[in-house]
Enzyme design. Structure first.
Site, PDB file in Angstrom:
ATOM      1  N   ASP A  44       0.800  -1.225   0.000  1.00  0.00           N
ATOM      2  CA  ASP A  44       0.000   0.000   0.000  1.00  0.00           C
ATOM      3  C   ASP A  44       0.836   1.280   0.000  1.00  0.00           C
ATOM      4  O   ASP A  44       0.357   2.341   0.431  1.00  0.00           O
ATOM      5  CB  ASP A  44      -0.970  -0.007   1.193  1.00  0.00           C
ATOM      6  N   ASP A  84      -6.954  -3.872  -5.022  1.00  0.00           N
ATOM      7  CA  ASP A  84      -6.637  -2.548  -4.473  1.00  0.00           C
ATOM      8  C   ASP A  84      -5.322  -2.002  -5.029  1.00  0.00           C
ATOM      9  O   ASP A  84      -5.123  -0.787  -5.103  1.00  0.00           O
ATOM     10  CB  ASP A  84      -6.507  -2.597  -2.939  1.00  0.00           C
ATOM     11  N   GLY A  92      -9.469 -17.086  -6.968  1.00  0.00           N
ATOM     12  CA  GLY A  92      -9.865 -15.821  -6.365  1.00  0.00           C
ATOM     13  C   GLY A  92     -10.518 -16.069  -5.015  1.00  0.00           C
ATOM     14  O   GLY A  92     -11.316 -16.986  -4.868  1.00  0.00           O
ATOM     15  N   TRP A 131     -12.077  -0.020  -6.910  1.00  0.00           N
ATOM     16  CA  TRP A 131     -10.637   0.106  -7.225  1.00  0.00           C
ATOM     17  C   TRP A 131     -10.411  -0.254  -8.689  1.00  0.00           C
ATOM     18  O   TRP A 131      -9.495   0.248  -9.337  1.00  0.00           O
ATOM     19  CB  TRP A 131      -9.766  -0.777  -6.323  1.00  0.00           C
TER      20      TRP A 131
HETATM   21  N1  GLY Z   1      -6.885  -1.256   0.515  1.00  0.00           N
HETATM   22  C1  GLY Z   1      -7.691  -1.719   1.554  1.00  0.00           C
HETATM   23  C2  GLY Z   1      -9.108  -1.281   1.515  1.00  0.00           C
HETATM   24  O1  GLY Z   1      -9.624  -0.793   0.540  1.00  0.00           O
HETATM   25  O2  GLY Z   1      -9.729  -1.486   2.552  1.00  0.00           O
END
Ligand code: GLY
Length: 396
Positions: free
Chosen positions: A112, A172, A230, A248
């Protein structure tokens, strides 16, 4: 997936999103942000509020802090829309903490780094040309590169890099790879872009199901790199579409298109966006999983709605006027934003220091359910800025 007849009808007309509504929404948001600039200087809002109040944490001070960048990003957006120096002062001051965080490797062993470093230091560099910010961003990009797996060609999301049970990507990461695309632009070194392109191409191959819903996470065989299966982490089930994951996709594929100019990403965008829009409830703000509807008694996720709006606004720049769905997406933006502004801001909750209520961090983990989430606030502000200042240049 095509847009259904019902979706086309629903978004066949322009919803009202007047200058007055937008100015009012911005004013309300800035009132909350102004208060926060007095508290969140050395500290940052926690990812999700508790009873609609964000506690403060240090940058990297808690295990789940992948989100400090959003508060700094809100400050950069506030500066860009108002030209008020006070926002810039706090945002620029915070760059040091991002530099220290990457230098000391505090809470950075996950993928992240794009969420952390793009709206904070990349924004700082893009808005002011600051070199310390640029260097911190490039260091973060270099660290993110260390998570790239040759077998399978993807960036491993979470966990130890030698753990075969953590051998997976998550959707994400669509918003983390822009840090790498930017690093190549900033340094002239193509290596970051090459890895970003490999990752997003792998994600493009595995995250969509045939019906254009998305998997949240996707496992690979660590020996062969073969895609395996998945699995969800934050969605309702392995066969449903977690709303934020889908969002996302709605934002991440236009960003990939902006860097790679590969038409494939337009097709992917349309598929994930059509699925998203086809599964909206009456007030156009999604439930936290797209498998739910009004009969479910489940919570909304306003953060997913705000992310999807930003994605549609980004893709609007690239879709030709001849595209039969372009107008539908533009109308959907207005309908969703209109609903967020009318029903989901925190203006009536005086004690609340967030902007958008009714977001969900993770229902399966019971964290941040029906609370403010700091990325929801960020993308809501980004959407306001995108609409009110169309010449705004993206941080991602
Ligand atoms: N990237 C983590 C979320 O969207 O919670």
């Amino acid at each position: 997936m095509e847009l259904t007849k019902e979706t086309r009808e629903r978004f066949s007309h322009e919803s009202e999103l007047s200058k007055e509504m937008l100015n009012g929404a911005l004013h309300e948001a800035l009132t909350k942000i102004d208060k926060n600039t007095k508290t969140f200087i050395n500290t940052f809002p926690r990812p999700a509020s508790t009873n609609y109040v964000y506690p403060g944490i240090l940058n990297g001070g808690e295990w789940d802090d992948w989100t400090s960048g959003f508060w700094t990003g809100i400050l950069w957006l506030s500066y860009e829309i108002t030209h008020e120096e006070r926002y810039k002062k706090v945002a620029a001051f915070q760059t040091k903490s991002y530099e220290e965080r990457i230098d000391n490797k505090v809470g950075v062993n996950h993928h992240d780094l794009g969420f952390l470093y793009t709206p904070s230091v990349v924004a700082h560099y893009k808005v002011t040309g600051n070199n310390m910010a640029k260097e911190a961003g490039v260091k973060a990009a270099a660290h993110l590169m260390g998570r790239f797996k040759e077998k399978g060609e993807f960036i491993q999301a979470w966990g130890e890099l030698d753990d075969p049970n953590a051998y997976r990507l998550i959707i994400d990461c669509n918003l983390n790879v822009p840090l790498l695309f930017w690093a190549s632009e900033a340094t002239g070194d193509p290596k970051y872009r090459e890895i970003a392109a490999k990752h997003i191409n792998t994600a493009a191959n595995v995250v969509l199901r045939d019906d254009s819903s998305t998997h949240h996470t996707y496992y690979f065989d660590p020996e062969t790199g073969k895609p395996l299966k998945g699995v969800t982490a934050q969605g309702a089930s392995d066969i449903s579409a977690w709303s934020r994951g889908q969002a996302w996709g709605v934002y991440g594929f236009p960003l990939a298109y902006s860097y790679l100019k590969d038409e494939k990403f337009i097709k992917l965008y349309k598929r994930v966006t059509n699925y998203f829009l086809n599964h909206l409830p009456k007030d156009n703000v999604c439930y936290w999983d797209l498998s739910f509807d009004e009969s479910s008694n489940e919570e909304k996720d306003t953060s997913a709605a705000a992310i999807a709006v930003c994605g549609m606004l980004e893709m609007d720049k690239y879709l030709p006027d001849s595209d039969p769905d372009k107008k539908i997406y533009a109308n959907a933006v207005k309908a969703i934003m209109g609903s967020l502004i009318a029903k989901y801001t925190t203006k009536d909750i005086e004690r609340c220091n967030g902007l958008l209520k009714e977001a969900v961090y993770s229902k399966p983990h019971r964290i941040g359910v029906e609370e403010c989430c700091i990325w929801g606030d960020y993308f809501y502000m980004e959407a306001l800025v995108r609409i009110m200042k169309p010449e705004w240049k993206k941080y991602w």
